[in-house]
Enzyme design. Structure first.
Site, PDB file in Angstrom:
ATOM      1  N   ASP A   1      -9.306   0.581 -24.738  1.00  0.00           N
ATOM      2  CA  ASP A   1      -9.742   0.480 -23.351  1.00  0.00           C
ATOM      3  C   ASP A   1      -9.662   1.829 -22.649  1.00  0.00           C
ATOM      4  O   ASP A   1      -8.860   2.692 -23.008  1.00  0.00           O
ATOM      5  CB  ASP A   1      -8.840  -0.489 -22.576  1.00  0.00           C
TER       6      ASP A   1
ATOM      7  N   PRO B   1       0.810  -1.224   0.000  1.00  0.00           N
ATOM      8  CA  PRO B   1       0.000   0.000   0.000  1.00  0.00           C
ATOM      9  C   PRO B   1       0.841   1.271   0.000  1.00  0.00           C
ATOM     10  O   PRO B   1       0.318   2.349  -0.274  1.00  0.00           O
ATOM     11  CB  PRO B   1      -0.832  -0.124   1.285  1.00  0.00           C
TER      12      PRO B   1
ATOM     13  N   ARG C   1      -3.502  -9.408 -20.435  1.00  0.00           N
ATOM     14  CA  ARG C   1      -4.461  -9.124 -21.507  1.00  0.00           C
ATOM     15  C   ARG C   1      -3.880  -8.205 -22.577  1.00  0.00           C
ATOM     16  O   ARG C   1      -4.421  -8.088 -23.678  1.00  0.00           O
ATOM     17  CB  ARG C   1      -5.750  -8.540 -20.931  1.00  0.00           C
TER      18      ARG C   1
ATOM     19  N   GLU D   1       2.457  -7.358   9.238  1.00  0.00           N
ATOM     20  CA  GLU D   1       2.610  -5.913   9.380  1.00  0.00           C
ATOM     21  C   GLU D   1       3.392  -5.282   8.235  1.00  0.00           C
ATOM     22  O   GLU D   1       3.199  -4.125   7.905  1.00  0.00           O
ATOM     23  CB  GLU D   1       3.305  -5.598  10.714  1.00  0.00           C
TER      24      GLU D   1
END
Length: 252
Positions: free
Chosen positions: A169, A89, A154, A116
């Site tokens: 896209d 993150p 893809r 953690e």
């Protein structure tokens, strides 16, 4: 392309890798998908891969030895160094441009963490990229890795039935994709825009360009700040803004 995933839960990937586009891509030999349980590289009898952080604090931290040795087991002295990606993150926000960049590589290694966090030496001396799906925290890195792998695979030549699909896209063009319609031409009183039934390719192309700009302006105006717009796109954008300011204005 070869893709290896370091994870404590290889079974999570079994269905994802075998199904749909990913499964077909592997059947065609376009991509080789592999999972490695880095617990197998633990150096103690209890097969632990985490420990308490130095300096105290809550949670457990992934040890460097199993991660380093698992990655090193996948390297070949005769092959180019792969991109080694930490799902985290704290990492750079993953987007379509990053997917396109990674799709040009021949070997990707994803490291999925738990607990953690990671021993900092993994970040500093092993990985080439730290990537995040967004500003939120999950229980592990498996789901982000699955999403990123799907997004990259893809884009590989031969994976999609229509090569134009990935080019148009959302985000590949810098804008959100234009609205799509299919048969029937009328359903419950809702009709397909006439221009799409006209067969006039130039008019259809202009309509689609304008719809891409309109949708981006309404839903993700921040994307417009990052793009170098052409003179035609700037003219369309000003027209769209005028139409949105005055709903009674004739829209074409």
């Amino acid at each position: 392309m070869k893709i290896d995933v370091l994870t404590l839960f290889p079974s999570m990937f079994a269905g994802v890798f075998a199904a749909s586009i990913l499964g077909k891509a592997e059947e065609k030999g376009i991509v080789q998908l592999n999972t490695v349980n880095y617990r197998d590289f633990s150096q103690n009898k209890h097969n632990t891969v985490d420990d308490y952080p130095y300096g105290g604090g809550g949670g457990m931290v992934l040890k460097p030895e199993p991660i380093f040795e698992a990655v090193e087991s996948l390297l070949s002295p005769d092959a180019p160094k792969p991109r080694i990606i930490l799902t985290c993150p704290q990492g750079e926000r993953f987007d379509q441009r990053k997917a396109e960049e990674l799709a040009r590589e021949s070997h990707l290694i994803f490291i999925c963490g738990h607990y953690e966090g990671y021993d900092e030496r993994i970040r500093e001396h092993l990985v080439t990229d730290e990537l995040s799906l967004g500003d939120f925290v999950l229980t592990g890195g498996e789901i982000p890795a699955m999403a990123m792998i799907d997004s990259v695979v893809r884009l590989l030549p031969g994976v999609l039935g229509n090569e134009q699909s990935s080019i148009t896209d959302s985000y590949s063009t810098g804008f959100l994709e234009y609205p799509q319609y299919t048969r029937p031409a009328e359903y419950r009183g809702w009709t397909v825009p006439e221009v799409l039934l006209s067969g006039h390719h130039e008019k259809i192309g202009l309509w689609r360009k304008k719809q891409m700009l309109r949708r981006t302006l309404l839903r993700r105006p921040d994307l417009l700040d990052r793009e170098s717009l052409t003179v035609e796109e700037l003219r369309m954008l000003e027209q769209l803004k005028a139409e949105l300011d005055d709903p009674n204005r004739d829209a074409t």
